[in-house]
Write a protein that holds these residues in place. Sequence first.
Motif, PDB file in Angstrom:
ATOM      1  N   SER A   7      41.374 -17.782  33.754  1.00 24.39           N
ATOM      2  CA  SER A   7      40.685 -19.103  33.706  1.00 24.39           C
ATOM      3  C   SER A   7      39.133 -18.210  33.638  1.00 24.39           C
ATOM      4  O   SER A   7      38.667 -17.668  33.485  1.00 24.39           O
ATOM      5  CB  SER A   7      40.024 -19.751  35.063  1.00 24.39           C
ATOM      6  OG  SER A   7      39.354 -18.899  35.920  1.00 24.39           O
ATOM      7  N   ALA A   8      38.219 -19.372  32.060  1.00 29.06           N
ATOM      8  CA  ALA A   8      37.197 -18.420  31.859  1.00 29.06           C
ATOM      9  C   ALA A   8      35.857 -18.636  32.707  1.00 29.06           C
ATOM     10  O   ALA A   8      35.742 -19.978  32.964  1.00 29.06           O
ATOM     11  CB  ALA A   8      36.363 -19.571  30.199  1.00 29.06           C
ATOM     12  N   ASP A  40      42.281 -10.862  27.813  1.00 25.15           N
ATOM     13  CA  ASP A  40      41.409 -11.762  27.055  1.00 25.15           C
ATOM     14  C   ASP A  40      40.313 -12.254  28.350  1.00 25.15           C
ATOM     15  O   ASP A  40      39.323 -12.525  27.294  1.00 25.15           O
ATOM     16  CB  ASP A  40      42.232 -13.017  26.541  1.00 25.15           C
ATOM     17  CG  ASP A  40      43.010 -12.937  25.167  1.00 25.15           C
ATOM     18  OD1 ASP A  40      43.470 -11.262  24.454  1.00 25.15           O
ATOM     19  OD2 ASP A  40      44.140 -13.559  25.277  1.00 25.15           O
ATOM     20  N   GLY A  41      40.920 -12.169  29.001  1.00 24.96           N
ATOM     21  CA  GLY A  41      39.819 -12.933  30.171  1.00 24.96           C
ATOM     22  C   GLY A  41      38.775 -12.258  30.265  1.00 24.96           C
ATOM     23  O   GLY A  41      37.780 -12.515  30.784  1.00 24.96           O
ATOM     24  N   VAL A  43      37.210  -9.907  27.923  1.00 22.47           N
ATOM     25  CA  VAL A  43      36.509 -10.116  27.534  1.00 22.47           C
ATOM     26  C   VAL A  43      35.844 -11.041  27.275  1.00 22.47           C
ATOM     27  O   VAL A  43      34.512 -11.682  26.818  1.00 22.47           O
ATOM     28  CB  VAL A  43      37.308 -10.181  25.925  1.00 22.47           C
ATOM     29  CG1 VAL A  43      36.617 -10.513  24.619  1.00 22.47           C
ATOM     30  CG2 VAL A  43      38.262  -8.552  26.071  1.00 22.47           C
ATOM     31  N   ALA A  44      36.400 -12.514  28.122  1.00 20.96           N
ATOM     32  CA  ALA A  44      35.957 -13.235  28.370  1.00 20.96           C
ATOM     33  C   ALA A  44      34.770 -13.531  29.325  1.00 20.96           C
ATOM     34  O   ALA A  44      33.417 -14.012  28.823  1.00 20.96           O
ATOM     35  CB  ALA A  44      36.405 -14.575  28.316  1.00 20.96           C
ATOM     36  N   SER A  45      34.545 -12.253  30.400  1.00 23.69           N
ATOM     37  CA  SER A  45      34.000 -12.353  31.942  1.00 23.69           C
ATOM     38  C   SER A  45      32.856 -11.367  31.831  1.00 23.69           C
ATOM     39  O   SER A  45      32.450 -11.435  32.552  1.00 23.69           O
ATOM     40  CB  SER A  45      34.207 -12.989  32.461  1.00 23.69           C
ATOM     41  OG  SER A  45      35.396 -12.316  32.865  1.00 23.69           O
ATOM     42  N   GLU A  49      33.326  -5.637  24.499  1.00 21.48           N
ATOM     43  CA  GLU A  49      33.201  -6.127  23.170  1.00 21.48           C
ATOM     44  C   GLU A  49      34.795  -6.401  23.045  1.00 21.48           C
ATOM     45  O   GLU A  49      35.475  -5.825  24.180  1.00 21.48           O
ATOM     46  CB  GLU A  49      32.972  -5.812  21.825  1.00 21.48           C
ATOM     47  CG  GLU A  49      31.643  -5.108  21.596  1.00 21.48           C
ATOM     48  CD  GLU A  49      31.054  -6.470  21.367  1.00 21.48           C
ATOM     49  OE1 GLU A  49      31.567  -7.270  20.725  1.00 21.48           O
ATOM     50  OE2 GLU A  49      30.162  -6.884  21.316  1.00 21.48           O
ATOM     51  N   ALA A  50      35.964  -7.315  22.201  1.00 22.60           N
ATOM     52  CA  ALA A  50      37.526  -7.311  22.269  1.00 22.60           C
ATOM     53  C   ALA A  50      37.824  -5.853  21.899  1.00 22.60           C
ATOM     54  O   ALA A  50      38.849  -5.538  23.014  1.00 22.60           O
ATOM     55  CB  ALA A  50      37.332  -8.237  21.006  1.00 22.60           C
ATOM     56  N   HIS A 236      39.017 -13.772  38.264  1.00 16.85           N
ATOM     57  CA  HIS A 236      40.409 -14.012  37.966  1.00 16.85           C
ATOM     58  C   HIS A 236      41.207 -14.214  39.495  1.00 16.85           C
ATOM     59  O   HIS A 236      41.840 -14.848  38.813  1.00 16.85           O
ATOM     60  CB  HIS A 236      40.019 -13.205  36.577  1.00 16.85           C
ATOM     61  CG  HIS A 236      38.758 -14.010  36.071  1.00 16.85           C
ATOM     62  ND1 HIS A 236      38.799 -14.941  35.498  1.00 16.85           N
ATOM     63  CD2 HIS A 236      38.538 -12.569  35.468  1.00 16.85           C
ATOM     64  CE1 HIS A 236      38.713 -14.184  34.271  1.00 16.85           C
ATOM     65  NE2 HIS A 236      37.865 -13.030  34.565  1.00 16.85           N
TER      66      HIS A 236
END
Length: 324
Positions: A7-8, A40-41, A43-45, A49-50, A236
């Motif tokens: 979850s973001a 991805d989680g 990177v979002a939180s 940077e990706a 998370h």
Amino acid sequence: MVRPFFSAVALDERFVQLERIRIGTRGSPLALAQAHAVRDGLVASAGLEADAVEVVVIKTTGDKVLDRPLAELGGKGLFTKEIEDGLLDGSLDVAVHSAKDVPTVLPDGLVLAGYLPREDVRDAFISLTAKSFDDLPEGGVVGTASLRRGALVKRLRPDLKVVNFRGNVQSRLRKLEEGVVDATLLAMAGLNRLGRPDVATAVLEIDRFPPALGQGAIALEIRADDAATKAALAPHLDKATGIALAAERSFLATLDGSCRTPIAGHATLDGDRLSLHGLIATPDGARVEEQTLDGTLAEADSIGRALGAALKERGGPDFFVDWV
């Protein structure tokens, strides 16, 4: 419905002092899907940077040797050791594992940060010619690398032949199409995470075909002293999954379970109560012992240990012999 891995959420920047995170994983499509979901989680939180969150593919012993049953390879750490070595030497920061592959005793210096929200714990029956075990012909061939699945198959249908069936999801499905076996079994969690629940001919109910301990959960392993990575992962992690896995892993540890031992079980939570069902079997499925224990969530670990001790006593000294 397929649940999201991550979850973001926003993370308090006071706890993050990271420039990059290296995620270790096996290289199968399923393992990569799990690792990239973690990436991805983060990177979002985590404010990275990706390209600062790297997925590193590691080939484990279980991936290198595909022509022998898992039980013959030693049973513990087959899919985790080389990734854990990367954590210990500092070349990795997080290891992403299917929880059912993680030994109950970790190397010194490593801990489980926790688990992502659990997926479907059930097994899928897959066949191109039969709708269920009941529809397989007399003497039909079922392919699986799991002693648990093999024992439960023989418990249901002693006439069926169980053969060693290794490889990732895609290679097993290809062998099925080639007619190597009449049926095989895969975890619904893996099929869901690959976006292929349609592959399942039938989903096996837990009371008839209980899962492996930890099935459906993704475990995140880190160095014990890595507070920054622990903080980045914390938002998370799923508390309910952690409580259920505490019971299941203590049950497994008490039985000293490995790939050499057919053991199944599943913990469920209802409010402030936990119920743990456990099963042990001989590989031929001829003898099965099972029991359920209940208690509070705070007692998860002790419930697992008590159930393991109870089934060990019921099985007796000759139950857990070296079957390989």
